[in-house]
Design a protein around this motif. Sequence first.
Motif, PDB file in Angstrom:
ATOM      1  N   ALA A   7       1.777  79.057  62.165  1.00 20.32           N
ATOM      2  CA  ALA A   7       0.257  79.422  63.522  1.00 20.32           C
ATOM      3  C   ALA A   7       0.466  78.756  64.598  1.00 20.32           C
ATOM      4  CB  ALA A   7      -1.295  78.847  62.731  1.00 20.32           C
ATOM      5  N   ALA A   8      -0.057  79.442  65.596  1.00 19.96           N
ATOM      6  CA  ALA A   8       0.045  79.075  67.311  1.00 19.96           C
ATOM      7  C   ALA A   8      -1.003  77.279  67.270  1.00 19.96           C
ATOM      8  CB  ALA A   8      -1.144  79.586  68.002  1.00 19.96           C
ATOM      9  N   PRO A   9       0.726  76.978  67.639  1.00 20.24           N
ATOM     10  CA  PRO A   9      -0.062  75.235  67.201  1.00 20.24           C
ATOM     11  C   PRO A   9      -1.410  75.335  68.732  1.00 20.24           C
ATOM     12  CG  PRO A   9       1.827  75.658  68.914  1.00 20.24           C
ATOM     13  CD  PRO A   9       2.014  76.819  68.624  1.00 20.24           C
ATOM     14  N   GLY A  10      -1.923  74.079  67.900  1.00 21.95           N
ATOM     15  CA  GLY A  10      -3.476  73.908  68.180  1.00 21.95           C
ATOM     16  C   GLY A  10      -4.583  75.018  68.066  1.00 21.95           C
ATOM     17  N   THR A  11      -4.271  75.627  66.918  1.00 22.25           N
ATOM     18  CA  THR A  11      -5.025  76.822  66.540  1.00 22.25           C
ATOM     19  C   THR A  11      -5.905  75.927  65.068  1.00 22.25           C
ATOM     20  OG1 THR A  11      -2.710  77.988  65.051  1.00 22.25           O
ATOM     21  CG2 THR A  11      -4.710  78.810  67.513  1.00 22.25           C
ATOM     22  N   SER A  12      -4.548  75.304  64.535  1.00 25.66           N
ATOM     23  CA  SER A  12      -4.856  74.694  63.014  1.00 25.66           C
ATOM     24  C   SER A  12      -5.623  73.406  62.760  1.00 25.66           C
ATOM     25  CB  SER A  12      -3.741  74.324  62.172  1.00 25.66           C
ATOM     26  OG  SER A  12      -3.174  75.303  62.254  1.00 25.66           O
ATOM     27  N   PRO A  13      -6.658  72.582  61.847  1.00 27.83           N
ATOM     28  CA  PRO A  13      -6.965  71.664  62.014  1.00 27.83           C
ATOM     29  C   PRO A  13      -6.036  70.738  61.834  1.00 27.83           C
ATOM     30  CG  PRO A  13      -8.000  73.680  59.936  1.00 27.83           C
ATOM     31  CD  PRO A  13      -6.789  73.852  60.949  1.00 27.83           C
ATOM     32  N   TRP A  14      -6.699  69.482  62.121  1.00 30.44           N
ATOM     33  CA  TRP A  14      -5.426  68.901  62.536  1.00 30.44           C
ATOM     34  C   TRP A  14      -4.781  68.111  60.601  1.00 30.44           C
ATOM     35  CZ3 TRP A  14      -2.302  66.718  65.341  1.00 30.44           C
ATOM     36  CH2 TRP A  14      -1.139  65.456  65.481  1.00 30.44           C
ATOM     37  N   PHE A  15      -5.864  67.973  60.133  1.00 33.55           N
ATOM     38  CA  PHE A  15      -5.090  67.798  58.830  1.00 33.55           C
ATOM     39  C   PHE A  15      -5.820  69.347  57.642  1.00 33.55           C
ATOM     40  CE2 PHE A  15      -6.051  63.343  59.657  1.00 33.55           C
ATOM     41  CZ  PHE A  15      -4.731  62.819  59.933  1.00 33.55           C
ATOM     42  N   ASP A  16      -5.284  69.743  57.127  1.00 34.41           N
ATOM     43  CA  ASP A  16      -5.487  71.227  56.448  1.00 34.41           C
ATOM     44  C   ASP A  16      -4.747  70.588  54.572  1.00 34.41           C
ATOM     45  OD1 ASP A  16      -6.231  73.447  55.037  1.00 34.41           O
ATOM     46  OD2 ASP A  16      -5.654  74.308  56.353  1.00 34.41           O
ATOM     47  N   LEU A  17      -4.992  69.924  54.268  1.00 35.41           N
ATOM     48  CA  LEU A  17      -4.592  69.099  53.224  1.00 35.41           C
ATOM     49  C   LEU A  17      -4.242  70.544  51.991  1.00 35.41           C
ATOM     50  CD1 LEU A  17      -5.764  65.710  52.424  1.00 35.41           C
ATOM     51  CD2 LEU A  17      -4.241  66.015  53.945  1.00 35.41           C
ATOM     52  N   GLU A  18      -5.437  71.319  51.869  1.00 32.82           N
ATOM     53  CA  GLU A  18      -5.274  71.722  50.662  1.00 32.82           C
ATOM     54  C   GLU A  18      -4.617  73.217  51.032  1.00 32.82           C
ATOM     55  OE1 GLU A  18      -7.039  71.629  47.778  1.00 32.82           O
ATOM     56  OE2 GLU A  18      -7.929  69.904  48.556  1.00 32.82           O
ATOM     57  N   ASN A  19      -4.775  73.680  52.231  1.00 35.98           N
ATOM     58  CA  ASN A  19      -3.704  74.926  52.671  1.00 35.98           C
ATOM     59  C   ASN A  19      -2.700  74.840  53.782  1.00 35.98           C
ATOM     60  OD1 ASN A  19      -6.124  76.848  52.144  1.00 35.98           O
ATOM     61  ND2 ASN A  19      -7.002  75.467  53.715  1.00 35.98           N
ATOM     62  N   CYS A  20      -1.799  73.743  54.153  1.00 32.52           N
ATOM     63  CA  CYS A  20      -1.077  73.278  54.576  1.00 32.52           C
ATOM     64  C   CYS A  20      -0.281  73.642  53.836  1.00 32.52           C
ATOM     65  CB  CYS A  20      -0.964  72.353  55.236  1.00 32.52           C
ATOM     66  SG  CYS A  20       0.481  71.505  55.774  1.00 32.52           S
ATOM     67  N   SER A  21       0.793  74.153  53.536  1.00 28.65           N
ATOM     68  CA  SER A  21       2.422  74.272  52.895  1.00 28.65           C
ATOM     69  C   SER A  21       2.972  73.648  52.839  1.00 28.65           C
ATOM     70  CB  SER A  21       2.635  75.877  53.726  1.00 28.65           C
ATOM     71  OG  SER A  21       2.773  76.533  53.498  1.00 28.65           O
ATOM     72  N   MET A  22       3.131  72.265  53.457  1.00 26.32           N
ATOM     73  CA  MET A  22       3.456  70.948  53.459  1.00 26.32           C
ATOM     74  C   MET A  22       2.665  70.102  52.228  1.00 26.32           C
ATOM     75  SD  MET A  22       6.095  70.345  53.898  1.00 26.32           S
ATOM     76  CE  MET A  22       7.750  70.456  55.413  1.00 26.32           C
ATOM     77  N   CYS A  23       1.365  69.713  53.058  1.00 20.72           N
ATOM     78  CA  CYS A  23       0.415  68.649  53.055  1.00 20.72           C
ATOM     79  C   CYS A  23       0.126  69.093  51.289  1.00 20.72           C
ATOM     80  CB  CYS A  23      -0.904  68.772  53.462  1.00 20.72           C
ATOM     81  SG  CYS A  23       0.123  68.214  55.127  1.00 20.72           S
ATOM     82  N   LYS A  37     -11.811  60.161  60.839  1.00 22.15           N
ATOM     83  CA  LYS A  37     -12.646  60.895  60.622  1.00 22.15           C
ATOM     84  C   LYS A  37     -12.863  61.523  59.324  1.00 22.15           C
ATOM     85  CE  LYS A  37     -12.375  62.948  65.694  1.00 22.15           C
ATOM     86  NZ  LYS A  37     -12.498  64.056  66.015  1.00 22.15           N
ATOM     87  N   MET A  38     -11.793  62.040  58.554  1.00 26.02           N
ATOM     88  CA  MET A  38     -11.550  62.085  57.464  1.00 26.02           C
ATOM     89  C   MET A  38     -12.116  60.897  56.660  1.00 26.02           C
ATOM     90  SD  MET A  38      -9.090  63.875  55.766  1.00 26.02           S
ATOM     91  CE  MET A  38      -7.520  62.530  55.886  1.00 26.02           C
ATOM     92  N   GLN A  77      -2.098  58.777  67.815  1.00 24.28           N
ATOM     93  CA  GLN A  77      -3.388  57.778  67.668  1.00 24.28           C
ATOM     94  C   GLN A  77      -4.319  59.472  67.445  1.00 24.28           C
ATOM     95  OE1 GLN A  77      -3.680  54.711  68.998  1.00 24.28           O
ATOM     96  NE2 GLN A  77      -6.368  56.015  68.572  1.00 24.28           N
ATOM     97  N   ARG A  78      -3.861  60.301  67.754  1.00 32.12           N
ATOM     98  CA  ARG A  78      -4.700  61.651  67.165  1.00 32.12           C
ATOM     99  C   ARG A  78      -4.922  61.313  65.371  1.00 32.12           C
ATOM    100  NH1 ARG A  78      -5.274  67.622  67.728  1.00 32.12           N
ATOM    101  NH2 ARG A  78      -7.017  68.119  66.370  1.00 32.12           N
ATOM    102  N   THR A  79      -3.083  60.727  64.775  1.00 33.08           N
ATOM    103  CA  THR A  79      -3.175  60.907  63.510  1.00 33.08           C
ATOM    104  C   THR A  79      -4.175  59.740  62.774  1.00 33.08           C
ATOM    105  OG1 THR A  79      -1.486  61.718  63.554  1.00 33.08           O
ATOM    106  CG2 THR A  79      -1.850  60.209  61.251  1.00 33.08           C
ATOM    107  N   ILE A  80      -3.950  58.836  64.127  1.00 34.43           N
ATOM    108  CA  ILE A  80      -4.963  57.477  63.398  1.00 34.43           C
ATOM    109  C   ILE A  80      -7.242  57.913  63.912  1.00 34.43           C
ATOM    110  CG2 ILE A  80      -6.559  55.278  64.181  1.00 34.43           C
ATOM    111  CD1 ILE A  80      -3.190  54.764  65.134  1.00 34.43           C
ATOM    112  N   ASP A  81      -7.128  58.610  64.622  1.00 37.71           N
ATOM    113  CA  ASP A  81      -8.658  58.658  64.983  1.00 37.71           C
ATOM    114  C   ASP A  81      -8.768  60.122  64.073  1.00 37.71           C
ATOM    115  OD1 ASP A  81      -8.386  57.758  67.348  1.00 37.71           O
ATOM    116  OD2 ASP A  81      -8.098  58.949  68.588  1.00 37.71           O
ATOM    117  N   GLU A  82      -8.270  61.336  63.407  1.00 37.12           N
ATOM    118  CA  GLU A  82      -8.745  61.901  62.635  1.00 37.12           C
ATOM    119  C   GLU A  82      -8.813  61.491  61.377  1.00 37.12           C
ATOM    120  OE1 GLU A  82      -9.764  64.612  63.063  1.00 37.12           O
ATOM    121  OE2 GLU A  82      -9.018  65.372  65.130  1.00 37.12           O
ATOM    122  N   TYR A  83      -7.722  60.647  60.874  1.00 34.97           N
ATOM    123  CA  TYR A  83      -7.757  59.896  58.869  1.00 34.97           C
ATOM    124  C   TYR A  83      -9.077  58.966  59.458  1.00 34.97           C
ATOM    125  CZ  TYR A  83      -6.567  56.981  55.754  1.00 34.97           C
ATOM    126  OH  TYR A  83      -6.235  56.341  54.347  1.00 34.97           O
TER     127      TYR A  83
END
Length: 178
Positions: free
Chosen positions: A24-40, A154-155, A146-152
């Motif tokens: 996916a193009a950078p910036g178009t995916s949600p920061w965390f996508d634990l169900e769909n991300c091929s890694m997560c 929120k989650m 910082q983005r990880t801290i902030d998004e986490y």
Amino acid sequence: MKSKRTALVIAVFTLAALALPLGAAPGTSPWFDLENCSMCKHMTAEKGLMEHMEWENHLTTDGMMSITVVAAGYEEAFARSMENMKATGEKLMTGEKMYLCGFCQSYGGLHMAGANFEHIQTKTGTIELVTSHDPEVVKKIHAHGQRTIDEYMKMVAGESHGDHPHGDHSHGDHSHGD
């Protein structure tokens, strides 16, 4: 500890060695996508693992540190997820296109920017250090951290149901080790 938050941790440990061909193009995916991300998704595939892990992120003077603690009895599930993520990383390195969440894309970008990665295995989990002596790369690491801290946060707030499932520890120390 009833959260999906810890799936992110495994991505931290395996993406360090990857040059990521992104699905996916950078910036178009949600920061965390634990169900769909091929890694997560390898973390969510291990029954009970995510509910039995803790994850912290901290900014440091020259980068960031992530700490993962796995509850007793879940070490094998954690190891399996790590191995599955490693296999996914190997496929990415061969050029296979896969969907990655914003976190994983950004983390791979840190590697490509020249950040240094140090993985420390502990008795109860892992510590990941991402650092640089280049001030421009440190800025990128800090932005990612910082983005990880902030998004986490929120989650975590979205998953809390009155009783905070994450204990009394901090998931978002904003200090820079000064």
